[in-house]
Design a protein around this motif. Sequence first.
Motif, PDB file in Angstrom:
ATOM      1  N   ARG A 163      42.356  24.728  30.099  1.00 42.59           N
ATOM      2  CA  ARG A 163      43.145  25.604  30.951  1.00 42.59           C
ATOM      3  C   ARG A 163      42.323  26.004  32.175  1.00 42.59           C
ATOM      4  N   GLY A 164      43.005  26.630  33.146  1.00 37.08           N
ATOM      5  CA  GLY A 164      42.380  26.984  34.412  1.00 37.08           C
ATOM      6  C   GLY A 164      41.095  27.782  34.304  1.00 37.08           C
ATOM      7  N   ILE A 171      33.069  25.026  37.103  1.00 40.11           N
ATOM      8  CA  ILE A 171      32.760  24.860  38.526  1.00 40.11           C
ATOM      9  C   ILE A 171      31.713  25.876  38.957  1.00 40.11           C
ATOM     10  N   LYS A 172      31.869  27.117  38.499  1.00 40.31           N
ATOM     11  CA  LYS A 172      30.872  28.143  38.810  1.00 40.31           C
ATOM     12  C   LYS A 172      29.508  27.753  38.250  1.00 40.31           C
ATOM     13  N   GLY A 193      45.864  18.555  45.507  1.00 41.34           N
ATOM     14  CA  GLY A 193      46.636  19.793  45.462  1.00 41.34           C
ATOM     15  C   GLY A 193      45.859  21.019  45.905  1.00 41.34           C
ATOM     16  N   THR A 194      46.389  22.183  45.546  1.00 38.69           N
ATOM     17  CA  THR A 194      45.792  23.477  45.896  1.00 38.69           C
ATOM     18  C   THR A 194      45.891  24.371  44.666  1.00 38.69           C
ATOM     19  N   SER A 195      44.900  24.309  43.803  1.00 36.25           N
ATOM     20  CA  SER A 195      45.017  25.006  42.525  1.00 36.25           C
ATOM     21  C   SER A 195      43.723  25.728  42.178  1.00 36.25           C
ATOM     22  N   ASP A 196      43.479  25.907  40.863  1.00 33.62           N
ATOM     23  CA  ASP A 196      42.346  26.705  40.384  1.00 33.62           C
ATOM     24  C   ASP A 196      41.014  26.232  40.956  1.00 33.62           C
ATOM     25  N   THR A 200      38.635  28.501  43.344  1.00 35.79           N
ATOM     26  CA  THR A 200      37.328  28.891  42.809  1.00 35.79           C
ATOM     27  C   THR A 200      36.201  28.494  43.756  1.00 35.79           C
ATOM     28  N   VAL A 201      36.185  27.240  44.208  1.00 35.84           N
ATOM     29  CA  VAL A 201      35.064  26.783  45.026  1.00 35.84           C
ATOM     30  C   VAL A 201      35.071  27.452  46.400  1.00 35.84           C
TER      31      VAL A 201
END
Length: 319
Positions: A163-164, A171-172, A193-196, A200-201
Amino acid sequence: MRHACARGPMEIAKKSDVLIGYAAAVGCPAESCEAGKAGVCQGCPGRELCLQQQGGVDEDQKYINVRMKAIKKKILVLSGKGGVGKSTVAACLGMALAKLNTKVGILDLDICGPSIPKLLAVEGQAVVNSQYGWTPLRSPHSEVKVMSVGCLLGESDSPVVWRGPRKSSLIKQFLKDTFWGRLDYLIFDTPPGTSDEHLTVVKMLLNVKPEGAILVTTPQDVALATIRKEISFCRKMSLNIIGIVGNMASYVCPCCKEESPIFTDDGGVQSLCNEYSIPFLGTVPLDPVLVMCCETGTNVYEQNSIAADTLLDIARTLL
């Protein structure tokens, strides 16, 4: 009604990693996650998110800032939809910049579909966790440093079903724990796309002022419609758009090297750039030599490729 954390997210996580982001996805009540209130929120994947929503400080951000400030330019490669050659462009730009005597790293943020390890021939190599953090892998033919979730999986066929919140956490960790050292360029290969992952980044890089984003698209209307959304996303997030790369607009004959247009209107990308006042970086043709290099993980700049010449020109524009 029981508190979301008390429903046993950690017990669920022991049964399946797939559901480890459950508590964060349903949303823990913020008042139950205040610092000092014991027990029930400890170990919950959504605890940190709850604290930040109350105005708390992300303790990891200062470590991310230290890592990223050692890197001169941070560039995100984005696309509105999948299948437009975004990862290919990101990998080839990384190799081109390295060929132009710069120190380059590529961070693959496509958690569910990582392709950078294959493109840069680091499949099967293991990431070493040193005293300074994760040591990125090195592409054998270009000296580009690489970090990807594909290098952390035991088997290349293993799916990442997260999940997100779990993806955002990884990523963190990539940003905080990867020991890049001093680089001239760090290229972020993002999913479509444009998502989690994108949110985050961009948030994590806010304090270190990334150079901006390169958008990749093909000329057909269905792709241009999604790249418009990508442009709106960048502007809402105050992310500079370096330019747009048109990909696969024409086909290069492997015999005579003549280019033939694939789409009726192959000037759609240029028109889009003019409409939004965005620099047009160039058009990369569909070249069988480039395709072969991507499939085998070899360096396209060591081959006779028209697409490589175009990508090298784009890299010179970035410099």
